[in-house]
Scaffold this motif. Structure first.
Motif, PDB file in Angstrom:
ATOM      1  N   LEU A  13     140.822  19.752 -17.575  1.00 49.52           N
ATOM      2  CA  LEU A  13     139.627  20.388 -17.046  1.00 49.52           C
ATOM      3  C   LEU A  13     138.493  20.157 -18.038  1.00 49.52           C
ATOM      4  O   LEU A  13     138.729  19.900 -19.219  1.00 49.52           O
ATOM      5  CB  LEU A  13     139.850  21.878 -16.802  1.00 49.52           C
ATOM      6  CG  LEU A  13     140.209  22.789 -17.986  1.00 49.52           C
ATOM      7  CD1 LEU A  13     138.953  23.340 -18.660  1.00 49.52           C
ATOM      8  CD2 LEU A  13     141.091  23.938 -17.532  1.00 49.52           C
ATOM      9  N   GLN A  14     137.281  20.215 -17.553  1.00 54.56           N
ATOM     10  CA  GLN A  14     136.104  20.078 -18.403  1.00 54.56           C
ATOM     11  C   GLN A  14     135.512  21.466 -18.654  1.00 54.56           C
ATOM     12  O   GLN A  14     135.284  22.226 -17.721  1.00 54.56           O
ATOM     13  CB  GLN A  14     135.058  19.168 -17.752  1.00 54.56           C
ATOM     14  CG  GLN A  14     135.516  17.732 -17.545  1.00 54.56           C
ATOM     15  CD  GLN A  14     135.743  16.996 -18.854  1.00 54.56           C
ATOM     16  OE1 GLN A  14     134.976  17.165 -19.816  1.00 54.56           O
ATOM     17  NE2 GLN A  14     136.784  16.173 -18.900  1.00 54.56           N
ATOM     18  N   VAL A  15     135.307  21.775 -19.934  1.00 59.75           N
ATOM     19  CA  VAL A  15     134.745  23.060 -20.342  1.00 59.75           C
ATOM     20  C   VAL A  15     133.259  22.847 -20.633  1.00 59.75           C
ATOM     21  O   VAL A  15     132.909  22.040 -21.498  1.00 59.75           O
ATOM     22  CB  VAL A  15     135.449  23.606 -21.602  1.00 59.75           C
ATOM     23  CG1 VAL A  15     134.953  25.010 -21.914  1.00 59.75           C
ATOM     24  CG2 VAL A  15     136.960  23.579 -21.436  1.00 59.75           C
ATOM     25  N   VAL A  16     132.415  23.543 -19.897  1.00 64.63           N
ATOM     26  CA  VAL A  16     130.963  23.427 -20.086  1.00 64.63           C
ATOM     27  C   VAL A  16     130.418  24.817 -20.363  1.00 64.63           C
ATOM     28  O   VAL A  16     130.542  25.720 -19.527  1.00 64.63           O
ATOM     29  CB  VAL A  16     130.268  22.821 -18.853  1.00 64.63           C
ATOM     30  CG1 VAL A  16     128.771  22.652 -19.120  1.00 64.63           C
ATOM     31  CG2 VAL A  16     130.910  21.488 -18.479  1.00 64.63           C
ATOM     32  N   LEU A  17     129.830  25.000 -21.537  1.00 58.66           N
ATOM     33  CA  LEU A  17     129.329  26.310 -21.951  1.00 58.66           C
ATOM     34  C   LEU A  17     127.829  26.227 -22.208  1.00 58.66           C
ATOM     35  O   LEU A  17     127.365  25.338 -22.927  1.00 58.66           O
ATOM     36  CB  LEU A  17     130.065  26.774 -23.205  1.00 58.66           C
ATOM     37  CG  LEU A  17     129.789  28.214 -23.677  1.00 58.66           C
ATOM     38  CD1 LEU A  17     131.037  28.808 -24.304  1.00 58.66           C
ATOM     39  CD2 LEU A  17     128.630  28.280 -24.680  1.00 58.66           C
ATOM     40  N   VAL A  18     127.089  27.156 -21.614  1.00 56.79           N
ATOM     41  CA  VAL A  18     125.647  27.252 -21.826  1.00 56.79           C
ATOM     42  C   VAL A  18     125.370  28.552 -22.566  1.00 56.79           C
ATOM     43  O   VAL A  18     125.693  29.640 -22.076  1.00 56.79           O
ATOM     44  CB  VAL A  18     124.868  27.224 -20.504  1.00 56.79           C
ATOM     45  CG1 VAL A  18     123.365  27.277 -20.759  1.00 56.79           C
ATOM     46  CG2 VAL A  18     125.230  25.980 -19.691  1.00 56.79           C
ATOM     47  N   GLU A  19     124.788  28.438 -23.763  1.00 56.01           N
ATOM     48  CA  GLU A  19     124.444  29.619 -24.545  1.00 56.01           C
ATOM     49  C   GLU A  19     123.105  30.183 -24.081  1.00 56.01           C
ATOM     50  O   GLU A  19     122.259  29.456 -23.550  1.00 56.01           O
ATOM     51  CB  GLU A  19     124.357  29.239 -26.026  1.00 56.01           C
ATOM     52  CG  GLU A  19     125.649  28.711 -26.609  1.00 56.01           C
ATOM     53  CD  GLU A  19     125.492  28.346 -28.079  1.00 56.01           C
ATOM     54  OE1 GLU A  19     124.847  29.127 -28.807  1.00 56.01           O
ATOM     55  OE2 GLU A  19     125.989  27.293 -28.485  1.00 56.01           O
ATOM     56  N   PRO A  20     122.880  31.480 -24.257  1.00 49.78           N
ATOM     57  CA  PRO A  20     121.591  32.065 -23.864  1.00 49.78           C
ATOM     58  C   PRO A  20     120.436  31.418 -24.621  1.00 49.78           C
ATOM     59  O   PRO A  20     120.568  31.020 -25.787  1.00 49.78           O
ATOM     60  CB  PRO A  20     121.740  33.538 -24.247  1.00 49.78           C
ATOM     61  CG  PRO A  20     123.215  33.780 -24.247  1.00 49.78           C
ATOM     62  CD  PRO A  20     123.826  32.501 -24.741  1.00 49.78           C
ATOM     63  N   ALA A  21     119.320  31.305 -23.928  1.00 50.39           N
ATOM     64  CA  ALA A  21     118.095  30.765 -24.522  1.00 50.39           C
ATOM     65  C   ALA A  21     116.926  31.364 -23.748  1.00 50.39           C
ATOM     66  O   ALA A  21     117.092  31.801 -22.605  1.00 50.39           O
ATOM     67  CB  ALA A  21     118.075  29.234 -24.425  1.00 50.39           C
ATOM     68  N   PRO A  22     115.741  31.416 -24.354  1.00 48.59           N
ATOM     69  CA  PRO A  22     114.572  31.932 -23.623  1.00 48.59           C
ATOM     70  C   PRO A  22     114.350  31.131 -22.341  1.00 48.59           C
ATOM     71  O   PRO A  22     114.593  29.922 -22.282  1.00 48.59           O
ATOM     72  CB  PRO A  22     113.425  31.728 -24.617  1.00 48.59           C
ATOM     73  CG  PRO A  22     114.094  31.684 -25.960  1.00 48.59           C
ATOM     74  CD  PRO A  22     115.418  31.037 -25.740  1.00 48.59           C
ATOM     75  N   LEU A  23     113.867  31.830 -21.313  1.00 49.41           N
ATOM     76  CA  LEU A  23     113.661  31.185 -20.026  1.00 49.41           C
ATOM     77  C   LEU A  23     112.731  29.979 -20.150  1.00 49.41           C
ATOM     78  O   LEU A  23     112.961  28.942 -19.491  1.00 49.41           O
ATOM     79  CB  LEU A  23     113.082  32.197 -19.030  1.00 49.41           C
ATOM     80  CG  LEU A  23     112.923  31.711 -17.584  1.00 49.41           C
ATOM     81  CD1 LEU A  23     114.266  31.283 -17.011  1.00 49.41           C
ATOM     82  CD2 LEU A  23     112.302  32.816 -16.729  1.00 49.41           C
ATOM     83  N   ALA A  24     111.713  30.082 -20.987  1.00 47.87           N
ATOM     84  CA  ALA A  24     110.773  28.966 -21.157  1.00 47.87           C
ATOM     85  C   ALA A  24     111.468  27.736 -21.734  1.00 47.87           C
ATOM     86  O   ALA A  24     111.058  26.606 -21.474  1.00 47.87           O
ATOM     87  CB  ALA A  24     109.617  29.391 -22.068  1.00 47.87           C
ATOM     88  N   ARG A  25     112.539  27.969 -22.479  1.00 46.76           N
ATOM     89  CA  ARG A  25     113.308  26.840 -23.034  1.00 46.76           C
ATOM     90  C   ARG A  25     114.307  26.298 -22.013  1.00 46.76           C
ATOM     91  O   ARG A  25     114.605  25.105 -22.004  1.00 46.76           O
ATOM     92  CB  ARG A  25     114.030  27.305 -24.296  1.00 46.76           C
ATOM     93  CG  ARG A  25     114.565  26.175 -25.161  1.00 46.76           C
ATOM     94  CD  ARG A  25     115.216  26.732 -26.395  1.00 46.76           C
ATOM     95  NE  ARG A  25     115.746  25.688 -27.252  1.00 46.76           N
ATOM     96  CZ  ARG A  25     116.727  25.860 -28.118  1.00 46.76           C
ATOM     97  NH1 ARG A  25     117.290  27.054 -28.244  1.00 46.76           N
ATOM     98  NH2 ARG A  25     117.158  24.874 -28.880  1.00 46.76           N
ATOM     99  N   LEU A  26     114.814  27.189 -21.168  1.00 49.01           N
ATOM    100  CA  LEU A  26     115.801  26.769 -20.169  1.00 49.01           C
ATOM    101  C   LEU A  26     115.172  25.985 -19.019  1.00 49.01           C
ATOM    102  O   LEU A  26     115.748  25.010 -18.533  1.00 49.01           O
ATOM    103  CB  LEU A  26     116.510  27.997 -19.593  1.00 49.01           C
ATOM    104  CG  LEU A  26     117.497  28.736 -20.497  1.00 49.01           C
ATOM    105  CD1 LEU A  26     117.882  30.062 -19.847  1.00 49.01           C
ATOM    106  CD2 LEU A  26     118.737  27.883 -20.736  1.00 49.01           C
ATOM    107  N   LEU A  27     113.997  26.433 -18.561  1.00 45.57           N
ATOM    108  CA  LEU A  27     113.408  25.879 -17.345  1.00 45.57           C
ATOM    109  C   LEU A  27     113.272  24.353 -17.351  1.00 45.57           C
ATOM    110  O   LEU A  27     113.605  23.706 -16.348  1.00 45.57           O
ATOM    111  CB  LEU A  27     112.056  26.534 -17.070  1.00 45.57           C
ATOM    112  CG  LEU A  27     112.111  27.919 -16.423  1.00 45.57           C
ATOM    113  CD1 LEU A  27     110.719  28.524 -16.326  1.00 45.57           C
ATOM    114  CD2 LEU A  27     112.745  27.841 -15.037  1.00 45.57           C
ATOM    115  N   PRO A  28     112.790  23.722 -18.426  1.00 44.30           N
ATOM    116  CA  PRO A  28     112.662  22.266 -18.372  1.00 44.30           C
ATOM    117  C   PRO A  28     113.993  21.539 -18.186  1.00 44.30           C
ATOM    118  O   PRO A  28     114.018  20.396 -17.718  1.00 44.30           O
ATOM    119  CB  PRO A  28     112.029  21.924 -19.742  1.00 44.30           C
ATOM    120  CG  PRO A  28     111.367  23.179 -20.183  1.00 44.30           C
ATOM    121  CD  PRO A  28     112.237  24.279 -19.674  1.00 44.30           C
TER     122      PRO A  28
END
Length: 309
Positions: free
Chosen positions: A222-237
């Motif tokens: 299986l592939q493990v993909v983890l996204v850590e929290p970040a400010p929305l302005a950083r996530l949006l792009p």
């Protein structure tokens, strides 16, 4: 068609699955005499499946989306191995992420022909356990903010990609990511808040996002993909890159292949998981690959050839 059982969710994609079935049955009188389970209630569908899976039934065809396939597959996977039957899918849901990832035929007549008489491939599935309770995921299981997103989208009349994307943005703005410890193949890998943890058998997720571009549903991993929290302005792009599979370059994304994953709550966090777009088991949860457990019928010839190389 004495050896075929059809499973139809009449409410999938706001009734599209039911319309597809009616159109197919109108063209093929033999379908009107076929064995059919037609219900939107997953508990009733499970009970009826168990009752009607006689030894003579060797092919099961689901007409609906990821949820219909998920519930049907869970019943089939609970049966003894000698009773292994083929499962075909006529995609008629809002997301149909597994169908997209495997490039199953989307045109109903062609999808039906392949679901009935196409080649079979034994696909891996993911086994999720919490204590003595077990569930299976065919495509993707996840934790983090995907769980409130799934809960929110399930309450909406329209459940397509736009609805999912809006629910995801709302969750990022308003929800607090759960704290968890992620243990991969027996070794500590991450501890902290989970914006998203996707455990992927298939490559598509969340109504078309290419969450795990390296995932193959027949490689024993299986592939493990983890996204850590970040400010929305950083996530949006970076959000559009999820649909192209380019998000691995983001500084807040981690990924790796694995055979087993354990996800444990930290600091008393209470959180659920989701599997194939349905709410599933609570944390802690153990996830492992079950190689070749599901016999899927209906891949395109080119996709079948790629999996044999």
């Amino acid at each position: 068609m004495d050896d075929v059982l059809f499973v139809i969710n009449p409410l999938a994609a706001s009734g599209r699955a039911d319309r597809v079935w009616m159109q197919l049955a109108a063209r093929h009188p033999a379908l009107r005499r076929a064995a059919v389970i037609r219900t939107a209630d997953p508990i009733a569908a499970t009970r009826l499946l168990i009752e009607r899976l006689k030894p003579s039934i060797r092919r099961v065809v689901a007409i609906g989306g990821d949820g219909t396939l998920h519930h049907t597959a869970n019943v089939l996977l609970s049966l003894p191995a000698p009773e292994k039957r083929s499962l075909g899918l006529v995609p008629a849901g809002t997301g149909s992420d597994l169908a997209r990832g495997l490039r199953l035929a989307r045109q109903p007549q062609l999808a039906l022909d392949r679901a009935l008489d196409g080649e079979t491939v034994d696909l891996d599935v993911l086994s999720l356990t919490h204590g003595d309770t077990r569930r299976y995921a065919v495509n993707v299981a996840s934790a983090g903010l995907s769980v409130p997103v799934v809960a929110a989208v399930s309450q909406r009349r329209r459940r397509g990609p736009v609805a999912y994307f809006r629910a995801a943005l709302e969750a990022v703005r308003r929800e607090t990511p759960p704290n968890a410890r992620v243990i991969v193949d027996g070794e500590p890998w991450y501890e902290g808040p989970l914006l998203l943890l996707a455990l992927a058998n298939g490559c598509r997720f969340g109504r078309g996002m290419r969450i795990a571009p390296d995932a193959r549903a027949d490689d024993g991993r299986l592939q493990v993909v983890l996204v850590e929290p970040a400010p929305l302005a950083r996530l949006l792009p970076w959000l559009p890159t999820l649909y192209a599979g380019w998000h691995y370059a983001a500084p807040f994304v981690r990924h790796r292949a694995a055979r087993t994953v354990r996800v444990e709550p930290v600091d008393g966090t209470r959180s659920l998981t989701e599997a194939d777009g349905d709410l599933s088991l609570p944390l802690p949860v153990n996830v492992s690959v079950v190689p070749g457990a599901l016999r899927l019928r209906g891949l395109t010839p080119s996709a079948t050839a790629r999996r044999r190389r």
